[in-house]
Enzyme design. Structure first.
Site, PDB file in Angstrom:
ATOM      1  CB  SER A   1      -0.894   0.028   1.237  1.00 18.65           C
ATOM      2  OG  SER A   1      -1.412   1.347   1.399  1.00 18.65           O
TER       3      SER A   1
ATOM      4  CG  HIS B   1      -3.923  -1.680  -1.562  1.00 22.24           C
ATOM      5  ND1 HIS B   1      -5.057  -2.396  -1.885  1.00 22.24           N
ATOM      6  CD2 HIS B   1      -4.261  -0.916  -0.491  1.00 22.24           C
ATOM      7  CE1 HIS B   1      -6.039  -2.093  -1.043  1.00 22.24           C
ATOM      8  NE2 HIS B   1      -5.585  -1.184  -0.188  1.00 22.24           N
TER       9      HIS B   1
ATOM     10  CG  ASP C   1      -5.064   2.255   1.057  1.00 19.40           C
ATOM     11  OD1 ASP C   1      -6.047   1.495   0.926  1.00 19.40           O
ATOM     12  OD2 ASP C   1      -3.964   1.879   1.481  1.00 19.40           O
TER      13      ASP C   1
ATOM     14  CG  MET D   1      -8.138   6.896   3.015  1.00 15.32           C
ATOM     15  SD  MET D   1      -7.230   6.870   4.566  1.00 15.32           S
ATOM     16  CE  MET D   1      -6.498   5.236   4.511  1.00 15.32           C
TER      17      MET D   1
ATOM     18  CG  HIS E   1      -9.252   0.047  -0.173  1.00 17.39           C
ATOM     19  ND1 HIS E   1      -8.627  -0.210   1.030  1.00 17.39           N
ATOM     20  CD2 HIS E   1     -10.589  -0.032   0.077  1.00 17.39           C
ATOM     21  CE1 HIS E   1      -9.547  -0.431   1.968  1.00 17.39           C
ATOM     22  NE2 HIS E   1     -10.739  -0.320   1.411  1.00 17.39           N
TER      23      HIS E   1
ATOM     24  CG  MET F   1     -11.175   3.007   2.505  1.00 14.80           C
ATOM     25  SD  MET F   1      -9.613   2.918   3.382  1.00 14.80           S
ATOM     26  CE  MET F   1      -8.489   3.129   2.004  1.00 14.80           C
TER      27      MET F   1
ATOM     28  CG  MET G   1     -11.554  -3.293   5.514  1.00 17.54           C
ATOM     29  SD  MET G   1     -10.156  -2.748   4.505  1.00 17.54           S
ATOM     30  CE  MET G   1      -9.184  -1.827   5.695  1.00 17.54           C
TER      31      MET G   1
ATOM     32  CG  ASP H   1      -6.245  -2.963   3.219  1.00 20.34           C
ATOM     33  OD1 ASP H   1      -5.144  -2.715   3.732  1.00 20.34           O
ATOM     34  OD2 ASP H   1      -6.889  -2.151   2.524  1.00 20.34           O
TER      35      ASP H   1
HETATM   36  C1  DX5 Z   1      -6.262   1.155   5.871  1.00 23.52           C
HETATM   37  C2  DX5 Z   1      -5.787   0.965   4.440  1.00 23.52           C
HETATM   38  C3  DX5 Z   1      -4.678  -0.019   4.311  1.00 23.52           C
HETATM   39  C4  DX5 Z   1      -3.414   0.407   4.988  1.00 23.52           C
HETATM   40  C5  DX5 Z   1      -2.660  -0.803   5.392  1.00 23.52           C
HETATM   41  O1  DX5 Z   1      -7.374   1.964   5.891  1.00 23.52           O
HETATM   42  O2  DX5 Z   1      -6.859   0.509   3.632  1.00 23.52           O
HETATM   43  O3  DX5 Z   1      -4.420  -0.344   2.961  1.00 23.52           O
HETATM   44  O4  DX5 Z   1      -2.613   1.211   4.207  1.00 23.52           O
HETATM   45  O5  DX5 Z   1      -1.562  -0.335   6.111  1.00 23.52           O
HETATM   46  P1  DX5 Z   1      -0.789  -1.244   7.157  1.00 23.52           P
HETATM   47  O6  DX5 Z   1      -0.229  -2.406   6.383  1.00 23.52           O
HETATM   48  O7  DX5 Z   1       0.262  -0.335   7.660  1.00 23.52           O
HETATM   49  O8  DX5 Z   1      -1.785  -1.684   8.192  1.00 23.52           O
HETATM   50 ZN    ZN Z   2      -6.440  -0.392   1.589  1.00 19.88          ZN
END
Ligand code: DX5
Ligand code: ZN
Length: 229
Positions: free
Chosen positions: A12, A37, A39, A41, A70, A72, A141, A176
């Site tokens: 990620s 990956h 992320d 947000m 991903h 969110m 998750m 994840d």
């Molecule tokens: C959390 C994200 C993950 C995160 C994982 O909301 O969706 O992808 O980056 O990070 P680690 O591996 O540090 O838990």
């Molecule tokens: Zn993620």
């Protein structure tokens, strides 16, 4: 391309240098990452804000393989076309992000992207029982979404239930949150094939010193493969 259920490591970039995404993506792929990956947000569905479609489009040319986005965000439907146009291979939306996840998955498939559905730790496996024909990936998750570096929450029972539910369907189970060489065997043994890892991949390395990325990826992969059934 035929469906591949072997273990895949998806670093990620949430844990990478935000001023250097292009070089970070190239570095992790050169060091053995299978997927990248990404992320997204929104500061609404989850507390943090990262970036949107324009940044995804800027990152895309620096990724040779699979770009796993991903989302969110809530609402999600109105942004699907923009993230697809940015070049995502997989677009994953959360069951909890809105009342119409079935429509969301249809909309993702309509763009030509693979459709992923994510489940927060508090959401049961049953939430996807009627979505399997619209789904290419189920993201379990193992932290509450919103931040990297959180403590792993054991979802082994949910993963096993999903693995049985999926049967021979070509659906990936992605994990994840909090994945490292100690937790990877638990999720692999339960039936997950895509392991997202942020902190555990990027720790100790940098674009100018990428060898630790490779060591970290190999350690997670070896731990997972040793337990994979
Ligand atoms: C959390 C994200 C993950 C995160 C994982 O909301 O969706 O992808 O980056 O990070 P680690 O591996 O540090 O838990
Ligand atoms: Zn993620």
């Amino acid at each position: 391309m035929s469906f591949d259920r072997s273990i895949k490591i998806a670093p990620s970039i949430l844990a990478s240098d935000f001023a250097n995404f292009g070089a970070e993506c190239a570095a992790i792929e050169a060091q053995g990452a299978d997927w990248v990956h990404v992320d997204v947000m929104d500061g609404h569905f989850v507390p943090a804000i990262t970036f949107g479609p324009a940044t995804c489009a800027a990152i895309r040319p620096h990724i040779k393989g699979v770009m796993d986005v991903h989302l969110m965000i809530s609402p999600v439907d109105s942004y699907i076309d923009a993230f697809a146009a940015a070049g995502a291979d997989f677009l994953t939306a959360h069951v909890e992000a809105g009342p119409h996840i079935h429509r969301t998955l249809q909309a993702i498939r309509a763009t030509g992207c693979k459709a992923g559905v994510a489940l927060n730790p508090g959401t049961p496996a049953d939430a996807v029982a009627h979505l399997l024909d619209l789904t290419d990936l189920i993201c379990v998750m193992t932290v509450n979404p919103g931040f990297g570096g959180q403590k792993f929450i054991d979802m082994s029972a949910k993963i096993k239930t999903l693995r049985a539910m999926i049967g021979d369907r070509p659906i990936h189970i992605e994990i994840d949150g909090g994945v490292d060489p100690l937790t990877a065997p638990l999720v692999a043994q339960a039936g997950a094939d895509v392991l997202v890892a942020g902190s555990a991949v990027f720790k100790g390395g940098s674009v100018s010193n990428p060898a630790p990325y490779g060591e970290n990826i190999r350690a997670i992969r070896a731990a997972a493969e040793g337990a994979y059934v």
